[in-house]
Design an enzyme around this catalytic site. Structure first.
Site, short mmCIF file in Angstrom:
data_model
loop_
_atom_site.label_atom_id
_atom_site.label_comp_id
_atom_site.label_asym_id
_atom_site.label_seq_id
_atom_site.Cartn_x
_atom_site.Cartn_y
_atom_site.Cartn_z
N ASN A 175 0.83 -1.21 0.00
CA ASN A 175 0.00 0.00 0.00
C ASN A 175 0.86 1.26 0.00
O ASN A 175 0.58 2.23 -0.71
CB ASN A 175 -0.94 -0.01 1.21
CG ASN A 175 -2.21 -0.79 0.93
OD1 ASN A 175 -3.04 -0.38 0.13
ND2 ASN A 175 -2.32 -1.96 1.55
N ARG A 210 3.58 -0.90 25.76
CA ARG A 210 3.00 -0.23 24.58
C ARG A 210 3.25 1.27 24.65
O ARG A 210 3.53 1.92 23.65
CB ARG A 210 1.49 -0.47 24.53
CG ARG A 210 1.10 -1.68 23.78
CD ARG A 210 -0.40 -1.76 23.55
NE ARG A 210 -0.78 -3.14 23.35
CZ ARG A 210 -0.60 -3.81 22.22
NH1 ARG A 210 -0.10 -3.23 21.16
NH2 ARG A 210 -0.94 -5.08 22.14
N ARG A 269 0.20 -3.21 14.80
CA ARG A 269 0.26 -3.01 16.25
C ARG A 269 -0.93 -2.17 16.67
O ARG A 269 -1.30 -1.23 15.96
CB ARG A 269 1.53 -2.25 16.67
CG ARG A 269 2.82 -2.93 16.31
CD ARG A 269 3.09 -4.18 17.11
NE ARG A 269 3.12 -3.96 18.55
CZ ARG A 269 3.08 -4.95 19.45
NH1 ARG A 269 3.01 -6.20 19.05
NH2 ARG A 269 3.13 -4.69 20.73
N ILE A 270 -1.48 -2.51 17.82
CA ILE A 270 -2.55 -1.66 18.36
C ILE A 270 -1.89 -0.44 19.00
O ILE A 270 -0.94 -0.57 19.78
CB ILE A 270 -3.39 -2.45 19.38
CG1 ILE A 270 -4.18 -3.52 18.60
CG2 ILE A 270 -4.34 -1.52 20.15
CD1 ILE A 270 -5.02 -4.41 19.48
N HIS A 299 -8.13 -0.69 6.12
CA HIS A 299 -8.55 -1.96 6.69
C HIS A 299 -9.15 -2.81 5.56
O HIS A 299 -9.95 -2.31 4.78
CB HIS A 299 -9.61 -1.72 7.78
CG HIS A 299 -10.08 -2.99 8.40
ND1 HIS A 299 -9.29 -3.75 9.23
CD2 HIS A 299 -11.25 -3.68 8.26
CE1 HIS A 299 -9.95 -4.83 9.61
NE2 HIS A 299 -11.14 -4.80 9.04
#
Ligand code: GRF
Length: 218
Positions: free
Chosen positions: A23, A74, A100-101, A118
């Site tokens: 992308n 995180r 990764r969140i 998405h």
């Protein structure tokens, strides 16, 4: 309403990836072909082996690995990301297969200038394994969504979507390939809309001025 601040002149993009980076490549190649007034100031991957870093280097785009494994939390990983992104200068942060969140703090920091793609027609199938789940659900249409990032996973105001048919003979691989080709069409388009200052977030919706269809059917 979230105000998106635009700076006149050359805008800068930082992209976050985790792997292949197709992308990202589609966005860079479209920008080159259409001669966008934009600077790709850097690509950051959360693993050094991400293939997309090689493409970035081949284009002279600064490429960095910030490995999440090197951080205890995180929060500390995201703090390192924020520092690097700000050092590079980013009017727009593009998540392109970044697996990764992100913490609420990161998302708030870049609110209104953080977008994601998405591989599903949100709000259907947030999360992982979208192609398998679309097949299992017997969906007749599937697709991809570019959206501003808000705090929920795969949530946030939708900028544009592309839908593709699900064919009777599809398996997850063939469907994924069709969706990926659609992703490569809509992600550059959405980035260009942002760069051109055409997007406004009103509530949970994105308005485009002048109006243009936010759904393409492929
Ligand atoms: C894409 O399908 C994207 O929608 C998803 O992960 C994949 C990344 O592909 N989040 P690439 O790294 O851009 O080739």
């Amino acid at each position: 309403m979230v105000t998106i601040n635009y700076i006149v002149g050359m805008l800068s993009i930082v992209t976050l990836i985790s792997g292949r980076g197709s992308n990202f490549e589609a966005i860079v190649k479209t920008a080159q072909k259409e001669r966008w007034l934009v600077k790709f100031t850097g690509v950051i991957a959360n693993q050094a082996t991400a293939k997309g870093l090689d493409f970035a280097r081949s284009q002279g785009i600064p490429a960095f690995a910030i490995e999440h494994r090197d951080y205890l939390s995180r929060e500390s990983f995201d703090a390192a990301l924020i520092q690097q992104i700000e050092a590079l200068g980013a009017n727009l942060v593009v998540l392109a297969g970044f697996m990764r969140i992100l913490t609420p703090g990161f998302i708030r920091h870049f609110e209104g200038r953080l977008i994601n793609i998405h591989p599903a027609l949100l709000p259907a199938f947030p999360g992982l394994h979208t192609h398998e789940r679309a097949l299992e659900a017997g969906a007749t249409e599937h697709g991809a969504t570019v959206h501003f990032v808000s705090e929920g996973v795969d949530e946030g105001p939708i900028i544009c979507q592309a839908s593709v048919p699900v064919l009777p003979e599809d398996d997850a691989n063939s469907l994924a390939a069709r969706v990926l080709a659609a992703e490569h069409q809509i992600y550059p388009r959405a980035v260009k809309w942002f760069l051109d200052g055409r997007l406004r977030i009103v509530g949970n919706q994105v308005q485009i001025q002048p109006p243009e269809s936010q759904l393409i059917k492929l």
